[in-house]
Design an enzyme around this catalytic site. Structure first.
Site, mmCIF file in Angstrom:
data_model
loop_
_atom_site.group_PDB
_atom_site.id
_atom_site.type_symbol
_atom_site.label_atom_id
_atom_site.label_comp_id
_atom_site.label_asym_id
_atom_site.label_seq_id
_atom_site.Cartn_x
_atom_site.Cartn_y
_atom_site.Cartn_z
ATOM 1 N N ARG A 264 2.681 -19.665 2.559
ATOM 2 C CA ARG A 264 2.145 -19.915 3.904
ATOM 3 C C ARG A 264 2.017 -21.415 4.194
ATOM 4 O O ARG A 264 2.041 -21.843 5.333
ATOM 5 C CB ARG A 264 0.814 -19.194 4.100
ATOM 6 C CG ARG A 264 0.987 -17.686 3.944
ATOM 7 C CD ARG A 264 0.030 -16.850 4.711
ATOM 8 N NE ARG A 264 0.059 -15.493 4.173
ATOM 9 C CZ ARG A 264 0.913 -14.546 4.530
ATOM 10 N NH1 ARG A 264 1.817 -14.771 5.454
ATOM 11 N NH2 ARG A 264 0.870 -13.349 3.979
ATOM 12 N N LYS B 39 -6.981 -18.803 -2.743
ATOM 13 C CA LYS B 39 -5.741 -18.092 -2.385
ATOM 14 C C LYS B 39 -4.626 -18.582 -3.316
ATOM 15 O O LYS B 39 -4.904 -19.127 -4.371
ATOM 16 C CB LYS B 39 -5.405 -18.339 -0.908
ATOM 17 C CG LYS B 39 -6.386 -17.642 0.048
ATOM 18 C CD LYS B 39 -6.205 -16.135 0.033
ATOM 19 C CE LYS B 39 -7.213 -15.416 0.910
ATOM 20 N NZ LYS B 39 -7.176 -13.963 0.693
ATOM 21 N N ASP C 183 -5.112 -15.197 6.700
ATOM 22 C CA ASP C 183 -3.854 -15.801 6.234
ATOM 23 C C ASP C 183 -3.272 -16.786 7.242
ATOM 24 O O ASP C 183 -2.330 -17.511 6.927
ATOM 25 C CB ASP C 183 -2.832 -14.705 5.910
ATOM 26 C CG ASP C 183 -3.275 -13.883 4.709
ATOM 27 O OD1 ASP C 183 -4.008 -14.421 3.854
ATOM 28 O OD2 ASP C 183 -2.902 -12.701 4.624
ATOM 29 N N GLY D 217 -1.564 -11.381 -5.444
ATOM 30 C CA GLY D 217 -2.963 -10.980 -5.528
ATOM 31 C C GLY D 217 -3.151 -9.520 -5.152
ATOM 32 O O GLY D 217 -3.931 -8.796 -5.776
ATOM 33 N N ARG E 27 0.820 -1.214 0.000
ATOM 34 C CA ARG E 27 0.000 0.000 0.000
ATOM 35 C C ARG E 27 0.852 1.262 0.000
ATOM 36 O O ARG E 27 0.522 2.248 -0.653
ATOM 37 C CB ARG E 27 -0.924 -0.002 1.233
ATOM 38 C CG ARG E 27 -2.101 -0.959 1.062
ATOM 39 C CD ARG E 27 -2.664 -1.354 2.403
ATOM 40 N NE ARG E 27 -3.913 -2.111 2.320
ATOM 41 C CZ ARG E 27 -3.986 -3.399 2.006
ATOM 42 N NH1 ARG E 27 -2.873 -4.083 1.733
ATOM 43 N NH2 ARG E 27 -5.149 -4.012 1.961
ATOM 44 N N GLN F 205 -8.674 -6.529 -0.176
ATOM 45 C CA GLN F 205 -8.143 -6.227 -1.513
ATOM 46 C C GLN F 205 -9.226 -5.552 -2.350
ATOM 47 O O GLN F 205 -8.961 -4.584 -3.072
ATOM 48 C CB GLN F 205 -7.648 -7.509 -2.174
ATOM 49 C CG GLN F 205 -6.431 -8.066 -1.445
ATOM 50 C CD GLN F 205 -5.921 -9.366 -2.039
ATOM 51 O OE1 GLN F 205 -6.588 -10.007 -2.841
ATOM 52 N NE2 GLN F 205 -4.723 -9.760 -1.636
ATOM 53 N N ARG G 140 -6.056 -23.670 -0.314
ATOM 54 C CA ARG G 140 -5.404 -23.935 0.976
ATOM 55 C C ARG G 140 -6.139 -24.975 1.814
ATOM 56 O O ARG G 140 -5.537 -25.560 2.712
ATOM 57 C CB ARG G 140 -5.223 -22.622 1.760
ATOM 58 C CG ARG G 140 -4.121 -21.764 1.183
ATOM 59 C CD ARG G 140 -3.860 -20.491 1.956
ATOM 60 N NE ARG G 140 -2.694 -19.818 1.410
ATOM 61 C CZ ARG G 140 -2.376 -18.555 1.620
ATOM 62 N NH1 ARG G 140 -3.162 -17.792 2.377
ATOM 63 N NH2 ARG G 140 -1.285 -18.031 1.087
ATOM 64 N N ARG H 286 -6.982 -17.027 -10.105
ATOM 65 C CA ARG H 286 -7.652 -16.361 -8.977
ATOM 66 C C ARG H 286 -8.730 -15.389 -9.471
ATOM 67 O O ARG H 286 -8.497 -14.628 -10.406
ATOM 68 C CB ARG H 286 -6.606 -15.666 -8.094
ATOM 69 C CG ARG H 286 -5.680 -16.707 -7.472
ATOM 70 C CD ARG H 286 -4.677 -16.098 -6.556
ATOM 71 N NE ARG H 286 -5.306 -15.535 -5.372
ATOM 72 C CZ ARG H 286 -4.631 -14.869 -4.440
ATOM 73 N NH1 ARG H 286 -3.334 -14.686 -4.571
ATOM 74 N NH2 ARG H 286 -5.256 -14.413 -3.387
#
Ligand code: S3P
Length: 429
Positions: free
Chosen positions: A388, A342, A315, A95, A27, A170, A346, A123
């Site tokens: 992750r 994601k 997350d 993303g 950002r 997002q 996941r 995605r």
């Protein structure tokens, strides 16, 4: 292709400062690029994902210099002076880059073409294309603007009210950024609060933001002011060490300089509900609260997580699945179908990996039910090229009876390039 191996008996202990927050790093680059003048960002996360944002903004004509590895100087060109890019803007695996860039592109009179890697191409982007099209941007992409490559041509936007039913930060950020270019007040509301870093930064940079409950509105500013900012440590990266502390009875791990924005701390609440001993201290609160969190391991108990809990720990869910596998009793996670879209699916990926380690897991379309055990089996698990996933399995390895090998572990570079270095540091190996 690298494989990371965790040997039985590996124990982590001590204190660590996590790398800069990924969401805030993205950002700051986007918004400083649109500000008028020179911004300086310290503690920037120079991971693969955040460097995608730096590179696309350079392609749009913004001068960004790396003063040090974690320090950027950005010469913002103002809201209306980006230049038409000479090539397709490549967003890699990111993303956040893809979606926020769509918001910026919607405000520009020229055409921008955006594309990413194999994972990004799967995605969904309709959640962004839909509100931006309503504002007046012309968006084309595969399957009616749902998948990259996507082209965006904008300018002359009109304000909208948008109900963000996914509670996605997002989506909210893309709409607020497009709102910088609308000729009136743009408002977005969500059922449960998602992370609010964009609103906080926009306010700090001089935009007028009005919050009411779970709604936020932006009045288009004449300009954004440049910013001097230090990025707090990423709570989503720190979470791996906090989880490591929680699953090792009697051991303590402290994370320092970590961002404690209440829209991001759901994981700390979960740890505490599961029975981990937690101490948290806020040391500064200059636009984002920052502090120290210490976790001491205990016997954990299973937990139930529902839809309204999800945005503040989205997350960390793969990691919570690891904790649930080692807790007393059953852990239920529902209302988390977003996990399927994601970096990888996941839910499916964790179910596969946990079963490899001997855990009984039931899979639902929107979550899992896990029977906790006192220890895990060893085995070879996959990262599914999802950062992750790789890091969650490294924490699982701390409680396995035989070695856990994580294939394609280099994907940690997406959000935490020093993860394995820090792992070895805490393990003193
Ligand atoms: C992010 C928001 C979350 C999160 C992602 C980063 C952001 O996604 O999963 O890793 O920086 O805004 P959603 O907002 O789509 O849930």
């Amino acid at each position: 292709m690298s494989t990371f191996e965790i040997k039985p008996g590996t124990a982590l202990e001590g204190s660590i400062t996590p790398p800069g927050d990924k969401s805030i790093s993205h950002r700051l680059v986007f918004l400083a690029a649109l500000a008028e003048g020179r911004s300086r960002i310290r503690g920037f996360l120079s991971s693969d994902d955040c460097m995608r944002t730096v590179n696309v903004m350079r392609e749009l004509g913004v001068c960004i210099s790396e003063k040090r590895k974690d320090e950027l100087e950005i010469l913002g060109v103002g809201l209306h002076s980006l230049k038409s890019p000479a090539k397709v803007l490549y967003t890699g695996n990111s993303g956040t880059t893809t979606r926020m860039l769509m918001g910026i592109s919607a405000g520009q009179k020229f055409r921008t073409v955006i594309d990413g890697d194999e994972s990004i191409r799967k995605r969904p982007m309709k959640r962004i294309s839909e509100p931006l099209s309503r504002m007046g941007a012309v968006i084309r992409g595969r399957e009616d603007g749902n998948f990259t490559p996507i082209s965006v041509e904008g300018g002359g936007l009109k304000p909208i009210f948008c109900y963000n039913k996914l509670s996605s930060a997002q989506v909210k950020s893309a709409v607020l950024i497009a709102g910088l270019y609308a000729n009136g007040v743009t408002e977005i509301e969500e059922p449960f609060p998602s992370r609010d870093h964009t609103e906080r930064l926009l306010e700090r940079m001089g935009a007028e933001i009005v919050r009411k409950g779970n709604a936020v509105a932006i009045l288009p500013p004449r300009k954004l002011n440049p910013i001097e900012a230090t990025v707090p440590g990423d709570i989503s990266s720190a979470a791996f060490w906090l989880a490591a502390g929680a699953v090792q009875s009697g051991k303590s791990i402290a994370v320092e300089g970590v961002g404690l924005n209440p829209t991001r701390t759901g994981f700390i609440k979960v740890l505490s509900k599961m029975g981990a001993d937690i101490q948290m201290k806020i040391c500064s609160d200059d636009s984002e609260p920052v502090g120290i969190v210490t976790v001491t391991g205990n016997n954990l108990v299973g937990i139930s997580i529902q839809k309204d809990d999800i945005p503040s720990l989205i997350d960390e869910i793969p990691l919570i699945m690891v904790l649930g596998s080692l807790a007393n009793g059953r852990t239920i996670i529902r209302g988390a179908s977003e996990l399927r879209v994601k970096e990888t699916d996941r839910i499916q990926a964790m179910v596969k990996n946990l079963r490899t380690l001997g855990v009984a897991v039931k899979e639902y379309p929107d979550g899992v039910e896990i029977e906790g055990r006192s220890g895990l089996d060893g085995g070879e698990v996959e990262s599914f090229t999802d950062h992750r996933m790789a890091m969650s399995m490294a924490i699982a390895g701390l409680r396995a009876k035989s070695p856990v090998k994580i294939k394609n572990s280099e994907c940690v570079d997406i959000s935490y390039p020093e993860f394995f270095t820090d792992f070895r540091k805490l393990a003193k190996i």
